[in-house]
Design a protein around this motif. Sequence first.
Motif, short mmCIF file in Angstrom:
data_model
loop_
_atom_site.label_atom_id
_atom_site.label_comp_id
_atom_site.label_asym_id
_atom_site.label_seq_id
_atom_site.Cartn_x
_atom_site.Cartn_y
_atom_site.Cartn_z
N ALA A 80 17.19 -8.05 11.80
CA ALA A 80 16.82 -7.26 12.86
C ALA A 80 16.02 -5.73 11.11
O ALA A 80 15.03 -5.48 11.26
CB ALA A 80 17.63 -6.88 13.41
N LEU A 81 17.33 -6.31 10.19
CA LEU A 81 17.06 -5.13 9.97
C LEU A 81 16.12 -5.83 8.68
O LEU A 81 15.66 -4.55 8.18
CB LEU A 81 18.01 -4.77 8.81
CG LEU A 81 18.41 -3.31 8.10
CD1 LEU A 81 17.90 -2.37 9.20
CD2 LEU A 81 20.07 -3.04 7.89
N GLY A 82 15.68 -6.86 8.21
CA GLY A 82 15.04 -7.17 7.27
C GLY A 82 13.44 -6.93 7.72
O GLY A 82 12.37 -6.72 7.50
N ALA A 83 13.64 -6.54 9.09
CA ALA A 83 12.11 -7.30 10.16
C ALA A 83 11.39 -5.74 10.45
O ALA A 83 10.46 -5.18 9.33
CB ALA A 83 12.61 -7.55 11.40
N GLY A 84 12.82 -4.56 9.73
CA GLY A 84 12.09 -3.10 9.96
C GLY A 84 11.91 -2.69 8.90
O GLY A 84 10.47 -1.90 8.83
N VAL A 85 12.26 -3.32 7.66
CA VAL A 85 11.83 -2.89 6.31
C VAL A 85 10.53 -3.61 6.31
O VAL A 85 9.96 -2.84 5.87
CB VAL A 85 13.50 -2.90 5.40
CG1 VAL A 85 12.48 -2.90 3.73
CG2 VAL A 85 14.61 -2.12 5.98
N LEU A 86 10.13 -4.51 6.46
CA LEU A 86 9.52 -5.15 5.83
C LEU A 86 8.43 -4.39 6.33
O LEU A 86 6.70 -4.27 6.59
CB LEU A 86 9.14 -7.19 6.47
CG LEU A 86 9.75 -7.88 5.13
CD1 LEU A 86 9.06 -9.25 5.74
CD2 LEU A 86 8.64 -7.34 3.81
N VAL A 87 8.53 -3.48 8.24
CA VAL A 87 7.36 -3.34 8.65
C VAL A 87 6.32 -2.27 7.87
O VAL A 87 5.36 -1.73 7.51
CB VAL A 87 7.59 -2.71 10.34
CG1 VAL A 87 5.96 -2.02 10.23
CG2 VAL A 87 7.28 -4.44 10.64
N MET A 88 7.79 -1.27 6.77
CA MET A 88 7.86 -0.22 6.36
C MET A 88 7.13 -0.52 5.26
O MET A 88 6.24 0.28 4.83
CB MET A 88 9.25 0.50 6.04
CG MET A 88 8.91 1.91 5.87
SD MET A 88 11.00 2.54 5.18
CE MET A 88 10.11 4.44 5.29
N LEU A 89 7.58 -0.95 4.49
CA LEU A 89 6.45 -1.27 3.17
C LEU A 89 5.13 -1.45 3.53
O LEU A 89 4.66 -1.36 2.45
CB LEU A 89 7.19 -2.96 2.50
CG LEU A 89 6.88 -3.12 1.23
CD1 LEU A 89 6.88 -2.42 0.18
CD2 LEU A 89 7.49 -4.39 0.68
N THR A 90 5.20 -2.43 4.49
CA THR A 90 3.58 -3.16 4.49
C THR A 90 2.29 -1.68 4.84
O THR A 90 1.86 -0.72 4.60
CB THR A 90 3.27 -3.89 5.82
OG1 THR A 90 4.46 -5.25 5.56
CG2 THR A 90 2.46 -3.65 6.26
N GLY A 91 3.59 -1.04 4.97
CA GLY A 91 2.91 0.50 5.75
C GLY A 91 2.46 1.46 4.94
O GLY A 91 1.35 2.68 4.80
N ALA A 92 3.20 1.36 3.94
CA ALA A 92 3.60 1.95 2.91
C ALA A 92 2.20 1.94 1.80
O ALA A 92 1.40 2.17 1.08
CB ALA A 92 4.88 1.95 1.78
N CYS A 93 2.31 -0.09 1.62
CA CYS A 93 1.46 -0.05 0.59
C CYS A 93 -0.26 0.39 0.86
O CYS A 93 -0.86 0.42 0.58
CB CYS A 93 1.57 -1.78 0.84
SG CYS A 93 2.94 -2.48 0.05
N PHE A 94 -0.07 0.27 2.83
CA PHE A 94 -1.61 0.59 3.39
C PHE A 94 -1.84 1.73 2.80
O PHE A 94 -3.03 2.60 3.03
CB PHE A 94 -1.46 -0.25 4.67
CG PHE A 94 -1.86 -0.93 5.17
CD1 PHE A 94 -2.23 -1.89 4.21
CD2 PHE A 94 -1.16 -1.78 5.89
CE1 PHE A 94 -2.40 -3.58 4.15
CE2 PHE A 94 -1.35 -2.96 6.49
CZ PHE A 94 -1.26 -4.23 5.11
N LEU A 95 -0.74 3.00 2.75
CA LEU A 95 -0.86 3.99 2.78
C LEU A 95 -1.37 4.67 1.60
O LEU A 95 -2.02 5.43 1.08
CB LEU A 95 0.80 5.00 3.13
CG LEU A 95 0.35 6.63 3.11
CD1 LEU A 95 -0.89 7.12 3.64
CD2 LEU A 95 1.58 6.34 3.76
N MET A 96 -0.93 3.98 0.18
CA MET A 96 -0.91 3.78 -1.09
C MET A 96 -2.43 3.31 -1.48
O MET A 96 -3.37 4.40 -1.81
CB MET A 96 0.05 3.05 -1.64
CG MET A 96 -0.56 3.25 -3.07
SD MET A 96 -0.66 4.63 -3.99
CE MET A 96 0.96 4.65 -4.64
#
Length: 412
Positions: A80-96
């Motif tokens: 569960a925690l890993g899924a949430g962190v992966l979504v955040m990482l994806t968003g961070a890459c797109f924001l960059m």
Amino acid sequence: MNALLEYLRENVRWLSAGVVLTFLSSFGQTFFISLFAGEIRGEFGLSHGEWGGIYALGTTTSAVAMVWAGALTDRLRVRALGAGVLVMLTGACFLMAANSTVWILPVVIFALRFSGQGMMSHLAVVAMARWFVATRGRALAIVGLGFSVGEAMLPLLVVALMTVIEWRLIWVGAGLIAICGLPLLLKLLAQERTPQAMSKSGQAEGMEHRHWTRKQALRHWLFWFMVPALLGPAAFSTAFFFNQVHFAEIKGWHHLELVALFPFFSLVAVGAMIVFGGALDRLGTGRLMPWYQVPMIAAFIFFSQASTPAGAFLGLFMMGVSAGANATLVPAFWAEYYGTRNIGSIKAAAAAIMVLGSAIGPGVTGVFIDLGVSLDTQYLGVAVYFAIASALVYVGISRAMPLLPARGVTPV
């Protein structure tokens, strides 16, 4: 060999999940972000010190967040925690990829560092430290391969891609790769190796036959003897990779000449992880910890004095030895000395210190570069730092080893 194959066959699901986490953490690691340092500084008109300050601000904020968020691994499943962190990482890459405003840059760095370098790495090593006991070193070494594959492949790939496509598109690709990891992680961890409800029977005690809480660990003298050793690799390995473009410039090398050496660094790190993982399972962390940063002393002397890429190769070789040892010894140390029941919250405090170190290194070196202090001079000072840190670890471990439970037969 048959025993190793059997071990891999029995545990491939959980080990693979750890490798997925460590590999995808690459997009928040300094070695990856720093590949774009020239483009980012040029795009936003930043000096070395200003870029280092922004990076330090975002990373320091992520270190503070890690103290709270890292403790969630004691209460929530990795799935569960890993899924949430992966979504955040994806968003961070797109924001960059999309950002064109300098004041948003610290937010982007925070999101990348917190989700990638911070939580993804933390989840992987805490899971291995908790799920495996007798073979903890072996499990951590295998999972560490994800870090090494990222370090070996991505720099060369990114530098090559930047010659043919715009740098922002590479960040879009990173985000797509990160989100593709989500269904894979969920499938691999459909059943976790040690469900939280069943985990008490498999817990290992630390010093004085206790399961230490984070508050108790932070009040214990051994923790503070370890702090310089926690800060050092995070600060100065990060600083080396962060300043790789400038380092190549002052040495008179092409950036690609330096980046071409990174796969050798990764190969050495993999070899060191395997060697130290096996030694850890036989000897424990106490006999190994005082010595694993000694190669860093040699590494930064080589970096300082190198006049050709061959000198940098020797430095990367030595740094790879310490990096591989660090990937296996340090996570196992917290479990061995403080027990596994609260390993998530204790490791979160340690991870916050390491993340803080990764903020300090680029920030300090960037300021000194702007003040006219060359990296060659700075790296000689770094070598002295590692000598002092190693001596402190030796003193602390020597005092703490008699407090450990007797090593006996433990579950896998």
